[in-house]
Design an enzyme around this catalytic site. Structure first.
Site, PDB file in Angstrom:
ATOM      1  N   ARG A 157       0.854  -1.183   0.000  1.00 40.01           N
ATOM      2  CA  ARG A 157       0.000   0.000   0.000  1.00 40.01           C
ATOM      3  C   ARG A 157       0.896   1.242   0.000  1.00 40.01           C
ATOM      4  O   ARG A 157       1.909   1.292   0.711  1.00 40.01           O
ATOM      5  CB  ARG A 157      -0.916   0.019   1.236  1.00 40.01           C
ATOM      6  N   GLU A 190      -3.193   7.821  -4.564  1.00 33.53           N
ATOM      7  CA  GLU A 190      -3.731   7.258  -5.812  1.00 33.53           C
ATOM      8  C   GLU A 190      -5.200   7.665  -5.977  1.00 33.53           C
ATOM      9  O   GLU A 190      -5.955   7.699  -5.006  1.00 33.53           O
ATOM     10  CB  GLU A 190      -3.646   5.721  -5.776  1.00 33.53           C
ATOM     11  N   HIS A 207      -0.001   0.437  -9.803  1.00 34.34           N
ATOM     12  CA  HIS A 207      -0.711  -0.479  -8.901  1.00 34.34           C
ATOM     13  C   HIS A 207      -1.233  -1.698  -9.669  1.00 34.34           C
ATOM     14  O   HIS A 207      -2.401  -2.066  -9.580  1.00 34.34           O
ATOM     15  CB  HIS A 207      -1.865   0.250  -8.197  1.00 34.34           C
TER      16      HIS A 207
END
Length: 378
Positions: free
Chosen positions: A195, A224, A241
Site C-alpha cells: 500500500r 492514488e 498499482h
C-alpha cells in the site's frame, strides 16, 4: 437478485447465474447505485463506508482484494452486512513482480542476487511466498532467518508486504518514515507493492533528491490515482498499482468471493474449474540473467514504467492512472505454462516453484468471510 460489481472485475459468471449484474465505475460508486442491490462486489478503489451502505438492501459485500483498509468493518457490523475478501488471490503475481525487481536491481548494482540479503517485511500471503521462493537460492549463504525491522532494513534489498493499518500499536502507515528512509543508502534497493502510505512518499522524494537514496521500485503510491510526479521521476521503476494484475489472480479473486457467498448461504461451494492443458515454455535458465528473461516473458516491468511516465503528460493524470489499470495488458503467471529447458542446479528449486501448478501443487487460497451478528442470507 441484483449484484452491483466493479466494472474491472472479470469472471463473474457464477454471480450472473444468481441474477442481474450491473457493472459500475468503482471509484465513483454512490449509494444511488445500490438502491435495489443485494450484493456489492468491489476492489480497493472503492471506500466501503456506512454512508455508502446505510438504507440500502445490500446484505453481502465482497472485495476481490488482499487488503481491507478500504472497508469499514465496524460499519458493516452495525448494519448487519456480511463481508468477504480474497487474501492470497494474486500472491503469485505480486511475488513474480518482486522477483523480477530484485533481479533488475542486482543487474544494476552489479552483484548477483544469490550473494545478496533480502529483507522481506511482512510474511503474509505475498511476503511468505516471496520468502519461500528466495529460500532456495539464498539458503546456501545461510541468510534465511527472522530478524528485527531495523535488521531487515539493513539488507541489500527491502521489499514491503504489510497491510495498511492507520493507527494503534501495530500501525503501518508511514512505517518507512523520514528517519528510517534516511538510513537507506544508494547500495540498497527498496520495493513497495503493498500500500502506498506504508512509505512516506514526500520523505522518500526528499531522500531520493539527495542522489544517494535506495534504488526504488514503486507499484503503489500515496494519493492514488494522483501521485507525486517528482517521485515518479526519481524512482528506478514505477507502475500503476498493477503488480497483482494477472489473469489468474483476477479470476481467482472473483471465484473466492463466490465461494464465500456460498458459505454464507450455507450452500456447497463450487468445485475448482478444470485446468486446461498447459503450453510449453522452452527457455534455458542457466544464470540470473536468463531467470530475468524468463520472468519478462510473462511480464515486463519497464513497460509498466514507460506507460506510467507517459500518462503524466495527459491533461488528467488521475484518470490516466485508472485507465492504465483498467487497460493493463493481459498477463499470465508462470504456472500458466509448463517449463522445458536447461536449468542450472542452483536455480532448479526456484524454477520448479515458479512453475508449480495451483491445481497440483500449492494450496488454493481460502476466502475470508466475516459474519456480523444479525447478518442473514435470507
Amino acid at each position: 437478485m441484483h449484484i452491483v460489481a466493479d466494472e474491472n472485475m472479470p469472471a463473474l459468471d457464477d454471480f450472473e447465474r444468481l441474477g442481474r449484474v450491473t457493472r459500475v465505475d468503482g471509484r465513483s460508486l454512490t449509494r444511488a447505485d445500490l438502491r435495489d442491490a443485494d450484493i456489492l462486489l468491489v476492489r480497493s478503489v472503492t471506500p466501503v463506508t456506512e454512508a455508502l451502505l446505510a438504507d440500502t438492501p445490500v446484505r453481502f459485500v465482497g472485495s476481490a482484494t488482499i487488503g481491507t483498509d478500504h472497508v469499514d468493518l465496524d460499519a458493516l457490523d452495525r448494519l448487519g452486512i456480511a463481508f468477504a475478501c480474497a487474501p492470497g488471490c494474486n500472491a503469485r503475481a505480486v511475488a513474480e513482480y518482486v522477483l523480477q525487481a530484485l533481479l533488475m536491481a542486482s543487474q544494476h548494482h552489479g552483484r548477483p542476487l544469490r550473494g545478496s540479503t533480502v529483507g522481506v517485511i511482512g510474511l503474509g500471503n505475498v511476503g511468505g511466498l516471496v520468502a519461500a521462493w528466495l529460500r532456495p537460492p539464498l539458503a546456501r549463504a545461510g541468510r534465511v532467518t527472522s530478524v528485527s525491522l531495523e535488521e531487515a532494513l539493513a539488507a541489500d534489498a527491502v521489499t514491503l508486504h504489510v497491510p495498511l493499518i492507520k493507527g494503534g500499536d501495530e500501525a503501518t502507515r508511514h512505517l518507512l518514515d523520514k528517519t528510517r528512509l534516511r538510513a537507506l543508502n544508494h547500495e540498497q534497493t527498496l520495493i513497495n507493492t503493498c500500500r502506498g502510505p506504508v512509505v512516506d512518499n514526500q520523505a522518500l522524494s526528499r531522500r531520493l533528491a539527495r542522489g544517494d537514496g535506495p534504488l526504488t521500485f514503486l507499484d503503489v503510491w500515496e494519493g492514488e490515482p494522483l501521485l507525486n510526479p517528482a517521485l515518479l521521476e526519481q524512482v528506478f521503476n514505477g507502475s500503476p498499482h498493477v503488480a497483482g494484475y494477472s489473469v489468474e489472480g483476477k479470476r481467482l479473486g472473483s471465484a473466492m468471493l463466490y465461494q464465500a457467498w456460498c458459505r454464507w448461504m450455507g450452500e456447497p461451494a463450487p468445485a475448482a474449474p478444470a485446468v486446461a492443458e498447459r503450453r510449453t515454455l522452452a527457455l534455458d535458465v542457466e544464470d540470473e540473467s536468463q531467470l530475468l528473461a524468463l520472468l519478462r516473458y510473462a511480464h515486463r516491468l519497464p513497460e509498466d514504467d514507460q506507460r506510467l511516465r507517459r500518462s503524466l503528460r495527459e491533461s488528467d493524470p488521475g484518470a490516466a492512472f485508472d485507465r492504465l489499470r483498467k487497460q493493463s495488458p493481459p498477463r499470465h503467471e508462470l504456472h500458466h505454462w509448463r517449463h522445458q529447458g536447461k536449468v542450472a542446479p542452483p536455480l532448479r528449486a526456484l524454477v520448479s516453484l515458479l512453475f508449480e501448478s495451483n491445481a497440483s501443487g500449492s494450496a488454493r487460497p481460502v476466502p475470508a468471510l466475516h459474519r456480523p451478528a444479525g447478518s442473514s442470507p435470507r
